[in-house]
Design a protein around this motif. Structure first.
Motif, mmCIF file in Angstrom:
data_model
loop_
_atom_site.group_PDB
_atom_site.id
_atom_site.type_symbol
_atom_site.label_atom_id
_atom_site.label_comp_id
_atom_site.label_asym_id
_atom_site.label_seq_id
_atom_site.Cartn_x
_atom_site.Cartn_y
_atom_site.Cartn_z
ATOM 1 N N UNK A 115 0.819 -1.212 0.000
ATOM 2 C CA UNK A 115 0.000 0.000 0.000
ATOM 3 C C UNK A 115 0.855 1.265 0.000
ATOM 4 N N UNK A 116 2.003 1.200 0.661
ATOM 5 C CA UNK A 116 2.883 2.366 0.714
ATOM 6 C C UNK A 116 4.064 2.244 -0.250
ATOM 7 N N UNK A 117 4.087 1.163 -1.032
ATOM 8 C CA UNK A 117 5.165 0.950 -2.006
ATOM 9 C C UNK A 117 6.540 0.919 -1.344
ATOM 10 N N UNK A 118 6.620 0.220 -0.196
ATOM 11 C CA UNK A 118 7.858 0.187 0.565
ATOM 12 C C UNK A 118 8.310 -1.248 0.854
ATOM 13 N N UNK A 119 9.617 -1.410 0.917
ATOM 14 C CA UNK A 119 10.239 -2.665 1.343
ATOM 15 C C UNK A 119 11.301 -2.299 2.381
ATOM 16 N N UNK A 120 11.459 -3.145 3.390
ATOM 17 C CA UNK A 120 12.434 -2.871 4.436
ATOM 18 C C UNK A 120 13.337 -4.080 4.653
ATOM 19 N N UNK A 121 14.507 -3.802 5.196
ATOM 20 C CA UNK A 121 15.419 -4.854 5.633
ATOM 21 C C UNK A 121 15.859 -4.491 7.047
ATOM 22 N N UNK A 122 15.366 -5.236 8.010
ATOM 23 C CA UNK A 122 15.744 -5.035 9.402
ATOM 24 C C UNK A 122 16.970 -5.907 9.659
ATOM 25 N N UNK A 123 18.044 -5.269 10.117
ATOM 26 C CA UNK A 123 19.307 -5.979 10.338
ATOM 27 C C UNK A 123 19.673 -5.892 11.817
ATOM 28 N N UNK A 124 19.704 -7.025 12.468
ATOM 29 C CA UNK A 124 20.087 -7.109 13.881
ATOM 30 C C UNK A 124 21.439 -7.786 14.026
ATOM 31 N N UNK A 125 22.055 -7.582 15.173
ATOM 32 C CA UNK A 125 23.336 -8.231 15.484
ATOM 33 C C UNK A 125 24.334 -8.074 14.336
ATOM 34 N N UNK A 126 24.489 -6.838 13.902
ATOM 35 C CA UNK A 126 25.359 -6.581 12.743
ATOM 36 C C UNK A 126 26.800 -6.957 13.044
ATOM 37 N N UNK A 127 27.474 -7.454 12.021
ATOM 38 C CA UNK A 127 28.862 -7.872 12.112
ATOM 39 C C UNK A 127 29.723 -7.059 11.152
ATOM 40 N N UNK A 128 31.019 -7.049 11.410
ATOM 41 C CA UNK A 128 31.928 -6.322 10.533
ATOM 42 C C UNK A 128 31.768 -6.797 9.091
ATOM 43 N N UNK A 129 31.564 -8.094 8.903
ATOM 44 C CA UNK A 129 31.464 -8.647 7.552
ATOM 45 C C UNK A 129 30.154 -8.297 6.850
ATOM 46 N N UNK A 130 29.233 -7.630 7.531
ATOM 47 C CA UNK A 130 28.015 -7.136 6.878
ATOM 48 C C UNK A 130 28.257 -5.806 6.166
ATOM 49 N N UNK A 131 29.441 -5.250 6.337
ATOM 50 C CA UNK A 131 29.781 -3.989 5.686
ATOM 51 C C UNK A 131 29.729 -4.149 4.174
ATOM 52 N N UNK A 132 28.912 -3.312 3.518
ATOM 53 C CA UNK A 132 28.745 -3.414 2.067
ATOM 54 C C UNK A 132 27.818 -2.308 1.586
ATOM 55 N N UNK A 133 27.742 -2.189 0.280
ATOM 56 C CA UNK A 133 26.731 -1.346 -0.359
ATOM 57 C C UNK A 133 25.514 -2.236 -0.582
ATOM 58 N N UNK A 134 24.378 -1.833 -0.032
ATOM 59 C CA UNK A 134 23.169 -2.647 -0.093
ATOM 60 C C UNK A 134 22.238 -2.111 -1.179
ATOM 61 N N UNK A 135 21.771 -3.032 -2.021
ATOM 62 C CA UNK A 135 20.915 -2.684 -3.142
ATOM 63 C C UNK A 135 19.530 -3.306 -2.973
ATOM 64 N N UNK A 136 18.525 -2.555 -3.386
ATOM 65 C CA UNK A 136 17.161 -3.061 -3.480
ATOM 66 C C UNK A 136 16.884 -3.367 -4.950
ATOM 67 N N UNK A 137 16.225 -4.496 -5.227
ATOM 68 C CA UNK A 137 15.975 -4.900 -6.605
ATOM 69 C C UNK A 137 14.547 -5.410 -6.750
ATOM 70 N N UNK A 138 14.012 -5.268 -7.966
ATOM 71 C CA UNK A 138 12.625 -5.660 -8.246
ATOM 72 C C UNK A 138 12.566 -6.604 -9.432
ATOM 73 N N UNK A 139 11.759 -7.645 -9.284
ATOM 74 C CA UNK A 139 11.571 -8.656 -10.331
ATOM 75 C C UNK A 139 10.113 -8.633 -10.768
#
Length: 125
Positions: free
Chosen positions: A75-99
């Motif tokens: 309804x709001x045209x939104x997608x989320x990614x909740x990230x908990x317990x983040x680690x050093x190796x989660x460091x990155x450029x994060x992309x949203x994609x649509x199929x």
């Protein structure tokens, strides 16, 4: 066609939480399977999580399973990614994609037609 726009990235400490947002313009998200991918410097693009158009089915990469949660609100045209317990190796450029034609929550980058510009997540150890 839909144009994803990511936001919410930042610098956090290991163990912290962060929520990324993906806003879509140009078309309704209701007909798209959505996913998050990430890419760290010098590494290939990596799948993170995917969700079907209805939100009933999700899939996660093993590296984030149990820590990350993908969700959406058509309804709001939104997608989320909740990230908990983040680690050093989660460091990155994060992309949203649509199929546009997705049925299953694919984690294969080539299945996705439209990509955002990315939002940077940096986790300090």
């Amino acid at each position: 066609q839909v144009q994803p726009v990511e936001s919410g990235g930042g610098l956090v400490q290991a163990g912290d939480s962060l929520t990324l947002s993906c806003a879509a313009s140009g078309d309704t998200l209701r007909e798209y399977t959505m996913a998050w991918f990430r890419q760290a410097p010098g590494r290939d693009r990596e799948s993170v999580a995917a969700i079907t158009w209805s939100g009933r089915s999700t899939q996660y990469a093993n590296s984030v399973k149990g820590r990350f949660t993908i969700s959406r609100d058509n309804a709001s045209n939104m997608v989320w990614l909740r990230m908990n317990s983040l680690r050093f190796e989660d460091t990155a450029l994060y992309y949203c994609a649509a199929d546009r034609h997705g049925i299953a929550p694919s984690l294969v980058p080539s299945d996705y037609d439209y990509w955002g510009q990315g939002t940077q997540v940096t986790v300090s150890s």
